[in-house]
Design an enzyme around this catalytic site. Sequence first.
Site, PDB file in Angstrom:
ATOM      1  N   CYS A  52     -86.693 -58.097 -16.890  1.00 53.32           N
ATOM      2  CA  CYS A  52     -86.822 -56.644 -17.039  1.00 53.32           C
ATOM      3  C   CYS A  52     -85.685 -56.129 -17.914  1.00 53.32           C
ATOM      4  CB  CYS A  52     -86.721 -55.956 -15.686  1.00 53.32           C
ATOM      5  SG  CYS A  52     -88.174 -56.180 -14.681  1.00 53.32           S
ATOM      6  N   THR A  53     -85.965 -55.114 -18.716  1.00 51.59           N
ATOM      7  CA  THR A  53     -84.892 -54.518 -19.504  1.00 51.59           C
ATOM      8  C   THR A  53     -83.965 -53.706 -18.592  1.00 51.59           C
ATOM      9  OG1 THR A  53     -86.465 -52.796 -20.064  1.00 51.59           O
ATOM     10  CG2 THR A  53     -85.998 -54.419 -21.756  1.00 51.59           C
TER      11      THR A  53
END
Lengths: 139, 395
Positions: A52-53
């Site tokens: 995930c960013t």
Amino acid sequence: MNILEKRLDEVVEDFDLFDDELEKYEYIVDLGKRLKQISENNRNDAYLVKGCTSSVWIIPSLKNGKMIFEGDSNTVIVKGLVAILIKIFSDATPKEILGFDLKQLNRLGLAEIVTPTRQNGFTSIVNKIIEYAKGVNHD
Amino acid sequence: MYKKYFPYFKNSKNIYLDTAATAQKPSIVLDAINEYYTQYCSNTHRSNFGDANRATTEFEHTRELLKNCIKAKESKEIIFTKGVTESLNLVASSFVKDRFDTVIISSLEHHSNIVPWHMQERSLHKGLEVVNCDEDLTFDMEHFENLLIQNPNSFVSITHVSNAFGKLHPLKNIIQTAHKYGALVMIDGAQSLPHFNIDMQDIEADFYTISGHKTYGPTGVGALYVKAKHLEKLRPYQTGGATIKDVSYDKTVLLDSPFKFEAGTQNIAGIIGFGKAIEFLQNIEYKNIINYENEIYEYLYEKLGEIKDVIFYTDSINSIGSLSFNIKGLMAEDLGILLDKMKISIRTGHHCAQPIMKKLGINGTARVSLAIYNDKNDIDIFIKGLKRAIKILKD
């Protein structure tokens, strides 16, 4: 019908109430704000979702044979997405979770409402939940 | 007032504020691409029939335009590439590797000017040095000079304008200082040419990399300027069709620059289109572009500054094109998503420049990047949208 499908139907129905994308997102933000915060101790690498960013944590537990998920993120919108996934996947048996057809999640219209990077993040969160369910499923 | 030249804005209601990623293209560029494919589509530098000659002429015309635009001395100093990333990689692998003990970069580099050096197994203080910057991201000249003294066989590779923050480096001073200590200099010019003119005779860079698609040209096109005296030492890192003078089973004799560096069929339509983009800028004239964009940039800076809890990372005077900010207590990604739903396109995140984000202790920023097609109305709509996004996230 799998109980998860029924819950998904409810989320999709909620989404259908909104006329535009921004309203849909205001709803997701609202879900994010209302999601119970996890304790600082649980914000650790063991619960961190990779891919995930944003930073996302999913914490599993088992109660009366059902999996309970808690979650958190450092961004409000992702937190809202976590809230949606918890609504669908939490309080279900590992068998119910693993029996759920993940393609059904496309009905959320996430291709339209999240950027590709975030969609990958969304997939990573789902994968983390499935991984937990596989870990306790003995069927 | 310049929007009318860009078909994108006839078809899209988006407020486009992401030119640092790629610029919209004017009709003149799109028409030239269409004309090539529909009227004289042929390969360049090979066949001798009419359409092929026209394709070659138009292709080489772009080289001449670019040469004149950046005040290069000779056409052979202009090599076409896919873009800045390829230009940087070409010099890194074909000129710098095995020739220089140390590569010196700034703190504001994007990944394209960091990763190629890591690929040569250089790391911090082991063949790679990074010049410090002050709190307002100003280049530390004293540290730079010390690095040059401590590392006598250095190659300097530095961005002209930071893609993440719009910060302008004092280029002339940097190049003069590097040359004083015998170092050669490559400039990452990805964010320059769309906003201001550059003069190779004035700044005296040894290598200068240029982006076509950020300069209103098509994607997949860029260029590398190489000062003539370095051309012999720059080896092609790929070879093939259109690069050779003579081939036998024993040996190959390559053509001279620039052709020996342009192996295989080039992005002909793209390069011809890039030529039209340069003409487009020259018709408007850089002095008008600079004045106009400065006015919009100052307006943006002023309006953003009125928003409660805004955090800036640079001043407006030494910045150009891009403005990065954060809102205290909010994640830039959340702002970007909500603005997108209001049809306002900005970029959020680390902007391919993770090291400086880490140094500043932030995950990323929201970045607004401007071009000549933006106007004050775009800024007003953006500010209104930003206020709404902040309200949604904070309330």
